[in-house]
Motif scaffolding. Sequence first.
Motif, mmCIF file in Angstrom:
data_model
loop_
_atom_site.group_PDB
_atom_site.id
_atom_site.type_symbol
_atom_site.label_atom_id
_atom_site.label_comp_id
_atom_site.label_asym_id
_atom_site.label_seq_id
_atom_site.Cartn_x
_atom_site.Cartn_y
_atom_site.Cartn_z
ATOM 1 N N TYR A 389 52.642 7.348 -17.177
ATOM 2 C CA TYR A 389 51.933 6.408 -16.302
ATOM 3 C C TYR A 389 50.701 7.043 -15.674
ATOM 4 O O TYR A 389 49.734 6.337 -15.367
ATOM 5 C CB TYR A 389 52.871 5.892 -15.207
ATOM 6 C CG TYR A 389 53.983 5.026 -15.745
ATOM 7 C CD1 TYR A 389 53.703 3.790 -16.321
ATOM 8 C CD2 TYR A 389 55.305 5.441 -15.691
ATOM 9 C CE1 TYR A 389 54.719 2.986 -16.821
ATOM 10 C CE2 TYR A 389 56.332 4.642 -16.191
ATOM 11 C CZ TYR A 389 56.033 3.427 -16.760
ATOM 12 O OH TYR A 389 57.029 2.642 -17.275
ATOM 13 N N THR A 487 60.389 0.627 -14.602
ATOM 14 C CA THR A 487 60.196 1.817 -15.430
ATOM 15 C C THR A 487 61.291 1.952 -16.484
ATOM 16 O O THR A 487 61.012 2.345 -17.624
ATOM 17 C CB THR A 487 60.154 3.087 -14.562
ATOM 18 O OG1 THR A 487 61.322 3.147 -13.722
ATOM 19 C CG2 THR A 487 58.906 3.101 -13.699
ATOM 20 N N MET A 490 60.625 -0.683 -19.224
ATOM 21 C CA MET A 490 59.531 -0.227 -20.087
ATOM 22 C C MET A 490 59.997 0.888 -21.011
ATOM 23 O O MET A 490 59.614 0.930 -22.196
ATOM 24 C CB MET A 490 58.357 0.237 -19.238
ATOM 25 C CG MET A 490 57.690 -0.849 -18.419
ATOM 26 S SD MET A 490 56.875 -2.113 -19.436
ATOM 27 C CE MET A 490 55.508 -1.176 -20.095
ATOM 28 N N ARG A 494 60.311 -1.454 -24.331
ATOM 29 C CA ARG A 494 58.910 -1.582 -24.719
ATOM 30 C C ARG A 494 58.438 -0.353 -25.491
ATOM 31 O O ARG A 494 57.465 0.298 -25.109
ATOM 32 C CB ARG A 494 58.024 -1.810 -23.476
ATOM 33 C CG ARG A 494 58.237 -3.120 -22.767
ATOM 34 C CD ARG A 494 57.777 -4.295 -23.634
ATOM 35 N NE ARG A 494 57.897 -5.560 -22.907
ATOM 36 C CZ ARG A 494 58.980 -6.319 -22.898
ATOM 37 N NH1 ARG A 494 60.059 -5.935 -23.573
ATOM 38 N NH2 ARG A 494 58.998 -7.452 -22.225
#
Length: 509
Positions: A389, A487, A490, A494
Amino acid sequence: MGRIATAAIVSLWVIPVFILVNRIVPDPYMDEIFHIPQAQKYCNGDFMSWDPMITTPPGLYYLSLVQVAALFPIKYFLQLASSFPETCSTAVLRSINGVLAVLCSILVYGIIAHLRPALDDRKATLFATVLTLYPLHWFFTFLYYTDVASLTAVLAMYLACLKKKYLFSALLGAMAVFIRQTNIIWMLFVACSEVIDITMAHQKDGVEVDDLKASNQGTIPSTVKAGVNVSSNLRKRKSKGNAKSNKPPYWKSTSSTSQTSGLLHEIQAIVLTSWHIKWELLVSFSPFFFVLLAFVAFLFWNGSVVLGAKEAHVVSPHFAQIMYFSLVSALLAAPLHFTTGHALDLFRSFWRNRLLGVFLLLSALIASLLSVHFFSIAHPYLLADNRHYTFYLWRKIIKVHWSMKYLLVPFYVYSWFSIFRLLDKTRRRIWILVYFFATCAVLIPAPLIEFRYYTIPFYFFILHTDIDDRRSLLLIGILYTILNIFTMTMFLYRPFHWNHESGIQRFIW
């Protein structure tokens, strides 16, 4: 009951999330591709091989061996594993952090109960539970990283020191350093914090004796003399049955002269008192000194702080790092920092001494501008790895325009002053100064922006605030829960692919 309740609550989310992560991501990921094979070599009895990409000592691997040794008889009996190395799977190695996360929550509760004995048990349990949700700590509970073990060892060391068990605290400090080298700074911080508490307590005892002598015109009963003997050494302090006398002077007393005498007076008082009880301090804190000597010897032998990948982790003057820490820490405790009441309180603290306040504010702004202008480091890992990130924060916020890094300076400065103000309500100014220096010593030499590095200084900050209202704790808990769900979603659901490299990539802190 508070410790049991905290451990039970934490276990309720550690176990199901652990199962989910290992079901979707069963293979080593990111830094795990170095740590897990290294730990498995230890399981095979190969203690001489070392992956040159690993930067931290093997403390986590030895802790894993202890857990594997405990699990092997069970797995062997259930015919789930036929040999010791077979027990050393990715899931089993990751599980050590789940166990340590539960232990860490118990330690957090113990520290809160020790520092704030008047706090309601339910609030202490809520406080400890919320802190275990801290996003950087929570996320890496489910992967084989050193962060959870490092935090747990440091907090165990601190709690032992608060309870005057200095030898045990130093041993835990050695273990913390054996997990991550920078924990030597936190070991020194813990020792300095305890020295501050001891010396200021001695000085307070001395003031009380002088006041008592004056009020009684020099005629003090022998029983009173025995109760407030300034020359009583540390061994007598540790042997006292009164729990109150063993508590560090956490909460500032409004009647204490040290509250208004300022930082310079505190430094002078600590130096003079330390000199008077120097031999007692030397004996009590000598174990910490021996750990420090061992670390210095390691530096001479290794030639660097890190073990491997030395060219990628060269010590650099990354002063902007402490700016990032202040803002990230403030945002992750937003209900404490960004309220009208707290902003007004911070303004009034400057207004009481306007000349000094303006000087400090201008100095902080200038230092911050110089830091972000001359000492902002863009590490190659930061620029190249879009799985983190921080890659997006750097590109989309800090580097979106040349002026952005300067526009963020007021937020950095506000965050640091806000942290100082919250700590000033509970801790002495000399303690705050030592905390700031320790944070700088850990973060400034690190060239890579890694929010994981902020975990320990954040915990030391939040544990010493006077937060006690359920509303703030619940808001922080909700904030953490939202971030954790995001988080982890993701990370698990993802995934993406790189054109230049095969395999599945996932977003991570």
